[in-house]
Design an enzyme around this catalytic site. Structure first.
Site, PDB file in Angstrom:
ATOM      1  N   HIS A 182       0.827  -1.224   0.000  1.00 26.76           N
ATOM      2  CA  HIS A 182       0.000   0.000   0.000  1.00 26.76           C
ATOM      3  C   HIS A 182       0.855   1.264   0.000  1.00 26.76           C
ATOM      4  O   HIS A 182       0.319   2.366  -0.077  1.00 26.76           O
ATOM      5  CB  HIS A 182      -0.932   0.016   1.212  1.00 26.76           C
ATOM      6  CG  HIS A 182      -1.969  -1.066   1.172  1.00 26.76           C
ATOM      7  ND1 HIS A 182      -2.793  -1.265   0.088  1.00 26.76           N
ATOM      8  CD2 HIS A 182      -2.311  -2.025   2.081  1.00 26.76           C
ATOM      9  CE1 HIS A 182      -3.594  -2.296   0.319  1.00 26.76           C
ATOM     10  NE2 HIS A 182      -3.317  -2.787   1.521  1.00 26.76           N
TER      11      HIS A 182
ATOM     12  N   ASP B  15      -2.755 -10.321  -2.856  1.00 17.62           N
ATOM     13  CA  ASP B  15      -3.296  -9.949  -1.556  1.00 17.62           C
ATOM     14  C   ASP B  15      -4.785  -9.630  -1.740  1.00 17.62           C
ATOM     15  O   ASP B  15      -5.213  -9.276  -2.840  1.00 17.62           O
ATOM     16  CB  ASP B  15      -2.538  -8.709  -1.062  1.00 17.62           C
ATOM     17  CG  ASP B  15      -2.852  -8.343   0.373  1.00 17.62           C
ATOM     18  OD1 ASP B  15      -2.040  -8.671   1.249  1.00 17.62           O
ATOM     19  OD2 ASP B  15      -3.919  -7.722   0.617  1.00 17.62           O
TER      20      ASP B  15
ATOM     21  N   HIS C 195      -6.234  -7.113  -0.715  1.00 20.31           N
ATOM     22  CA  HIS C 195      -6.389  -5.673  -0.940  1.00 20.31           C
ATOM     23  C   HIS C 195      -5.609  -5.216  -2.165  1.00 20.31           C
ATOM     24  O   HIS C 195      -4.557  -5.771  -2.481  1.00 20.31           O
ATOM     25  CB  HIS C 195      -5.909  -4.915   0.300  1.00 20.31           C
ATOM     26  CG  HIS C 195      -6.606  -5.349   1.547  1.00 20.31           C
ATOM     27  ND1 HIS C 195      -6.083  -6.328   2.374  1.00 20.31           N
ATOM     28  CD2 HIS C 195      -7.791  -4.983   2.075  1.00 20.31           C
ATOM     29  CE1 HIS C 195      -6.921  -6.528   3.379  1.00 20.31           C
ATOM     30  NE2 HIS C 195      -7.968  -5.733   3.230  1.00 20.31           N
TER      31      HIS C 195
ATOM     32  N   ASP D  17      -4.492 -12.981   2.954  1.00 24.66           N
ATOM     33  CA  ASP D  17      -5.796 -12.549   3.467  1.00 24.66           C
ATOM     34  C   ASP D  17      -6.997 -12.867   2.580  1.00 24.66           C
ATOM     35  O   ASP D  17      -8.133 -12.615   2.992  1.00 24.66           O
ATOM     36  CB  ASP D  17      -5.786 -11.061   3.883  1.00 24.66           C
ATOM     37  CG  ASP D  17      -5.010 -10.173   2.932  1.00 24.66           C
ATOM     38  OD1 ASP D  17      -4.667 -10.639   1.823  1.00 24.66           O
ATOM     39  OD2 ASP D  17      -4.749  -9.010   3.289  1.00 24.66           O
TER      40      ASP D  17
HETATM   41 ZN    ZN Z   1      -4.154  -7.256   2.446  1.00 23.28          ZN
END
Ligand code: ZN
Length: 752
Positions: A394, A428, A430, A517
């Protein structure tokens, strides 16, 4: 300390250096080997498809990179055998520790490839065939060495038959049954011998000779000589069935200084521990210490003011305290504020990623781990894993957030991009907004991310499908946002789509941003992937056969983190092993390929680069290629030079230059054909040639001519023309140089 490792190709500078040492050993140890054969090793490694053998090179190195020995193994997957082409030590002492280690590696590899036998040649150890006493002694010691593994010459065949009258000291063919000791079936042995003689000794053994030798294998099973030097009962023929190659594992040894105790901060030290616990037991990994890399690697990816801010802010915050941002400009285009608590919002994208004393040293060490893993892959390892936290995907060029500070995977990718194209595949839960932001305007690093749709998943403002890259980078970012409910099957569908894009891009390296995740019950996700699904995912990714750096990103359900990670790597390595043991068919399907015939000014430089990078041509030849483009630009059709340019997503990947032969009615010469090495073996050359012929015909041409050198290096070029329907019309001996004739091919083009 001695280490043995495999060299995959000579593309990387470090491997070039290794290969140069290997060649030196060959030259010094085997005076009779031709320079051409020595030079062709690199080509064989680079282009396994052009060979009818897959070439595998192992080097034994001392610390510091000095090569002290090597083994070159040829693999024939269809018949199912390996052939040990060379095994040589720098000092000339074979059979010692280094030779033994190399030979064991070769047997191990053969075992993994599941071949039925390992073959090689050994000079005779009988006085009558080998009158030179010094050589005889050497040959005996060699055969004694191999006998310890049960490997012995095949007998009662004509393998030792002289090719030319008067040849002496013909080698024995030695068979190593790799501990399975199956009887050597005649039909199998014949196919093996035929393949060896036809492929390895092409040009040396006339077809009649090959036929005769093959037919001389009459016994079934073929007999192997009695033990001569060692007692059969001391033979240790077993092959350790170890894994193909271990994964380099680099763990952030300072991750646990970063421990945020605030409630709900799921990015905790136990994550790394629970993964490590599972991996350690598997024997699949070999742990490496992180090496310290300079800051400059970070600054190539993150803005210097951002890097300095993190360093300073972490130092200045009170020990044991966390500073959470709470007020934000609308992206950081405004002036940075002075007040530390406000300043953190200037560089951060959310309210839950704190600054504290240990963030910087922990994240900095994570970067070293990612780079160490990348360097392992650069050095020739197939897979390396940076098990790090804090995560990084991120973190954008100028901001941190989502538990991330420095973008480890982007830093690794940036480092690798100095050596070839890189694809980052972010799996991931995200969106990988960090690397998207960092490489958004670049076409040499492809970013792909599969993630929860931003309409419900962090980071909310990025990750939409229509974010495709910008400028030069347009088309080089792919977002695959998925709905809230996703199970293994649906995930695989998305992953396959991502993989197709990566394969089209044809990178030299793959970086996987591994988030765990997507797993069932992850506190930050909504999907429900199970352990088996992670294995499948690993398999799909490994099947690409790319040198791969895996960087740990998210994943917060500590109970299943270890088992899911282990499953992922199991799948990955299994697929990589399978990939390596198969013969690879060239991939013909390249999407987005386009041809054009108009030339523009930029093409002079692009053609120069393309021709240079193929490595086939001398500087003078490169100049000629460029000159023809200039000539065309200047005089257009009257130059007599026409072009077909092949482009893939706007990148010049191949071209031909052709034109009518003056004073002929309908004969054309094809002056140049070149294909970028990234795209060789994928049918581009054939398509280019076809397109060129089409245009020659359209211009009234009836015959197309091409010529090339007679030398061994051009064997694949000649084979290529022949496959494309060109017939050899004449050979002009010694045309280019003594012993280097010019071969002229012609194809009749049928007018419709
Ligand atoms: Zn993540």
């Amino acid at each position: 300390m001695l280490s043995i490792r495999r060299i995959y190709d000579d593309v990387l500078p470090i491997n070039k250096e290794i290969l140069a040492q290997v060649k030196d050993i060959l030259r010094s140890r085997f005076a009779a080997v031709s320079e051409e054969a020595i030079e062709s090793i690199g080509e064989k490694l680079r282009n396994p498809f052009k060979q009818r053998f897959r070439t595998i090179l192992y080097v034994a190195e001392k610390l510091g990179g000095k090569v002290v020995g090597f083994a070159l193994l040829l693999h024939e997957p269809e018949i199912g055998f390996t052939y040990l082409d060379w095994i040589a030590m720098a000092t000339g002492r074979s059979g010692g520790g280094i030779g033994g280690a190399l030979y064991e590696k070769v047997r191990q590899e053969s075992g993994v490839l599941k071949v039925k036998g390992l073959f090689f040649e050994c000079l005779p150890d009988e006085e009558k065939y080998c009158p030179d006493p010094g050589l005889l002694k050497e040959n005996r010691s060699r055969l004694r060495f191999y006998e310890q593994y049960g490997a012995r010459p095949v007998i009662n065949t004509g393998y030792e038959m002289p090719v030319n009258r008067g040849d002496t000291c013909m080698p024995h063919l030695v068979y190593d049954g790799l501990g399975q000791e199956p009887p050597l079936k005649r039909s199998y042995a014949r196919r093996v011998v035929q393949a060896i003689l036809e492929r390895k000794y092409a040009g040396l053994c006339p077809p009649d000779y090959v036929k005769q030798v093959v037919a001389s294998f009459k016994d079934d099973p073929v007999q192997v000589r009695e033990f001569r030097y060692v007692k059969p009962e001391v033979v240790n023929a077993g092959v350790e069935s170890r894994v193909y190659e271990q994964i380099a594992l680099v763990v952030n040894d300072r991750h646990d200084i970063h421990h945020v105790h605030e409630r709900g901060y799921v990015e905790s030290p136990v994550r790394v521990r629970s993964i490590l616990k599972k991996l350690e037991k598997s024997g699949l990994f070999v742990q490496m210490k992180p090496y310290k890399f300079p800051d400059q690697h970070i600054q190539q990816v993150h803005a210097p003011d951002f890097v300095n801010y993190l360093k300073r802010a972490c130092r200045e915050v009170e020990e044991g305290k966390s500073l959470f941002p709470y007020v934000f400009p609308i992206r950081n285009k405004t002036r940075p504020p002075k007040e530390p608590s406000v300043l953190s919002g200037y560089y951060c994208i959310d309210t839950f990623t704190p600054i504290n004393r240990n963030v910087y040293p922990a994240a900095r060490r994570g970067v070293d781990c990612a780079l160490t893993a990348a360097r392992e892959v650069l050095n020739g390892r197939r897979i390396a894993y940076g098990l790090v936290r804090p995560p990084g995907h991120h973190a954008e060029r100028r901001s941190f957030g989502g538990f991330c500070y420095f973008n480890n995977n982007a830093i690794a990718a940036q480092y690798l991009s100095g050596y070839g194209k890189v694809a980052i595949l972010d799996i991931d839960y995200h969106h990988g907004n960090g690397q998207q932001d960092i490489f958004y305007r670049r076409s040499d690093v492809l970013t792909v991310s599969i993630h929860g749709h931003p309409r419900f998943a962090y980071p909310y403002f990025n990750g939409f499908e229509d974010e495709k890259g910008d400028g030069e980078g347009e088309g080089f970012n792919l977002n695959i946002p998925l709905p809230e409910v996703v199970e293994g099957e649906a995930y695989r569908k998305a992953l396959k789509r991502a993989i197709i894009r990566v394969e089209q891009f044809n990178p030299t390296f793959l970086v996987v941003a591994l988030g765990l995740d997507p797993a069932k019950d992850d506190p930050t996700g909504t999907w429900s992937l199970k352990a088996r699904d992670f294995e499948h995912n690993g398999q799909l990714i490994g099947a690409m056969g790319l040198p791969t750096v895996v960087i740990q990103e998210g994943g917060y359900r500590t109970r299943t983190l270890g088992v899911n990670a282990m499953n992922f790597f199991n799948g990955l390595i299994k697929a990589v092993q399978e990939w390596a043991s198969k013969k690879h068919k060239p991939k013909n399907k390249i999407h987005g390929l386009a041809f054009r015939q108009d030339i523009c000014h930029e093409d002079t430089e692009r053609v120069r680069k393309l021709v240079e990078i193929t490595g086939y041509f001398t500087d003078a030849e490169v100049d000629v290629a460029v000159e023809l483009v200039r000539e065309r630009l200047e005089k257009e059709d009257s130059s007599g030079y026409h072009f077909v340019m092949a482009e893939h997503y706007g990148r010049l990947i191949g071209y031909t230059c052709y034109g009518p032969i003056p004073c002929t009615q309908s004969s054309y010469d094809i002056y140049w054909i070149a294909v970028h090495p990234d795209y060789q073996g994928r049918g581009i050359g054939r398509q280019l040639l076809k397109e060129t012929e089409r245009r020659i015909k359209a211009g009234g041409g009836l015959r197309a001519y091409v010529d090339t050198s007679q030398r061994v290096q051009y064997a694949s070029t000649r084979a290529f023309y022949e496959r494309c329907g060109y017939l050899m019309e004449s050979l002009l001996p010694d045309f280019y140089a003594q012993g280097d004739g010019k071969v002229i091919y012609c194809k009749q083009l049928v007018q419709k």
